[in-house]
Design a protein around this motif. Structure first.
Motif, PDB file in Angstrom:
ATOM      1  N   LEU A  23       0.914  -1.107   0.015  1.00  0.00           N
ATOM      2  CA  LEU A  23      -0.155   0.159   0.026  1.00  0.00           C
ATOM      3  C   LEU A  23       0.819   1.222  -0.013  1.00  0.00           C
ATOM      4  O   LEU A  23       1.798   1.571   0.896  1.00  0.00           O
ATOM      5  N   CYS A  24       0.612   2.096  -0.865  1.00  0.00           N
ATOM      6  CA  CYS A  24       1.310   3.500  -1.160  1.00  0.00           C
ATOM      7  C   CYS A  24       0.509   4.359  -0.532  1.00  0.00           C
ATOM      8  O   CYS A  24      -0.585   4.491  -0.723  1.00  0.00           O
ATOM      9  N   VAL A  25       1.218   5.448   0.225  1.00  0.00           N
ATOM     10  CA  VAL A  25       0.646   6.605   0.677  1.00  0.00           C
ATOM     11  C   VAL A  25       1.085   7.793   0.003  1.00  0.00           C
ATOM     12  O   VAL A  25       2.506   7.856   0.392  1.00  0.00           O
ATOM     13  N   PHE A  26       0.456   8.670  -0.346  1.00  0.00           N
ATOM     14  CA  PHE A  26       1.167   9.931  -0.796  1.00  0.00           C
ATOM     15  C   PHE A  26       0.624  11.059  -0.213  1.00  0.00           C
ATOM     16  O   PHE A  26      -0.677  11.116   0.066  1.00  0.00           O
ATOM     17  N   HIS A  55       3.864  15.245  -3.858  1.00  0.00           N
ATOM     18  CA  HIS A  55       3.534  14.225  -4.623  1.00  0.00           C
ATOM     19  C   HIS A  55       2.717  14.777  -5.966  1.00  0.00           C
ATOM     20  O   HIS A  55       1.808  15.367  -5.796  1.00  0.00           O
ATOM     21  N   GLY A  62       7.978  12.024  -6.089  1.00  0.00           N
ATOM     22  CA  GLY A  62       7.913  12.189  -4.538  1.00  0.00           C
ATOM     23  C   GLY A  62       8.292  13.846  -4.353  1.00  0.00           C
ATOM     24  O   GLY A  62       8.612  14.491  -5.279  1.00  0.00           O
ATOM     25  N   VAL A  90       8.834   7.850  -7.201  1.00  0.00           N
ATOM     26  CA  VAL A  90       8.491   6.773  -6.228  1.00  0.00           C
ATOM     27  C   VAL A  90       7.679   5.631  -6.810  1.00  0.00           C
ATOM     28  O   VAL A  90       7.457   4.531  -6.035  1.00  0.00           O
ATOM     29  N   ALA A  91       7.085   5.782  -7.834  1.00  0.00           N
ATOM     30  CA  ALA A  91       6.484   4.759  -8.669  1.00  0.00           C
ATOM     31  C   ALA A  91       6.261   4.851 -10.019  1.00  0.00           C
ATOM     32  O   ALA A  91       6.140   6.193 -10.469  1.00  0.00           O
ATOM     33  N   PHE A 101       7.660   0.421  -7.771  1.00  0.00           N
ATOM     34  CA  PHE A 101       7.269   1.049  -6.309  1.00  0.00           C
ATOM     35  C   PHE A 101       8.112   1.156  -5.195  1.00  0.00           C
ATOM     36  O   PHE A 101       8.733   0.169  -4.731  1.00  0.00           O
ATOM     37  N   GLN A 102       8.570   2.294  -5.004  1.00  0.00           N
ATOM     38  CA  GLN A 102       9.380   2.742  -3.853  1.00  0.00           C
ATOM     39  C   GLN A 102       8.774   2.284  -2.434  1.00  0.00           C
ATOM     40  O   GLN A 102       9.426   2.038  -1.384  1.00  0.00           O
ATOM     41  N   CYS A 103       7.718   2.515  -2.332  1.00  0.00           N
ATOM     42  CA  CYS A 103       6.727   2.245  -0.969  1.00  0.00           C
ATOM     43  C   CYS A 103       6.649   0.524  -0.842  1.00  0.00           C
ATOM     44  O   CYS A 103       6.598  -0.214  -1.625  1.00  0.00           O
TER      45      CYS A 103
END
Length: 102
Positions: free
Chosen positions: A1-4, A8, A70, A82-83, A100-102
């Motif tokens: 799960l990515c949170v931005f 961003h 990012g 970041v993606a 995906f960095q997250c």
């Protein structure tokens, strides 16, 4: 799960909803969005060359199908992504062609 959050920005292609067009399946929309004004400016500004003859239409052929920048994108360039990646034929993220960095 990515949170931005703040800082961003994202750019993506998406299938166009063109009613009545004979080639509707071949039409695409470009979606550009950001969580704040500076992130949007950074994202759009980075697509232009400082040498005018090298400038292309923004987001035309220099990026994958989707990219999320990012907060460090402004000074790190593509190191601040970041993606990013590509969609498959069903418009799902192709996991073997995505980062995906997250």
């Amino acid at each position: 799960l990515c949170v931005f959050g703040r800082g961003h920005g994202a750019v993506s292609i998406a299938p166009a909803a063109a009613e009545g067009a004979a080639n509707a399946a071949a039409m695409l929309d470009l979606v550009v969005t950001a969580t704040d004004e500076q992130a949007l400016i950074d994202l759009v500004s980075f697509s232009f060359a400082t040498n005018q003859p090298h400038t292309r239409a923004p987001m035309s052929n220099m990026l994958p199908d989707f990219l999320v920048a990012g907060p460090e994108f402004r000074w790190r360039g593509y190191g601040g992504v970041v993606a990013a990646g590509y969609f498959d034929a069903d418009w799902q993220i192709a996991p073997n062609s995505a980062y995906f960095q997250c």
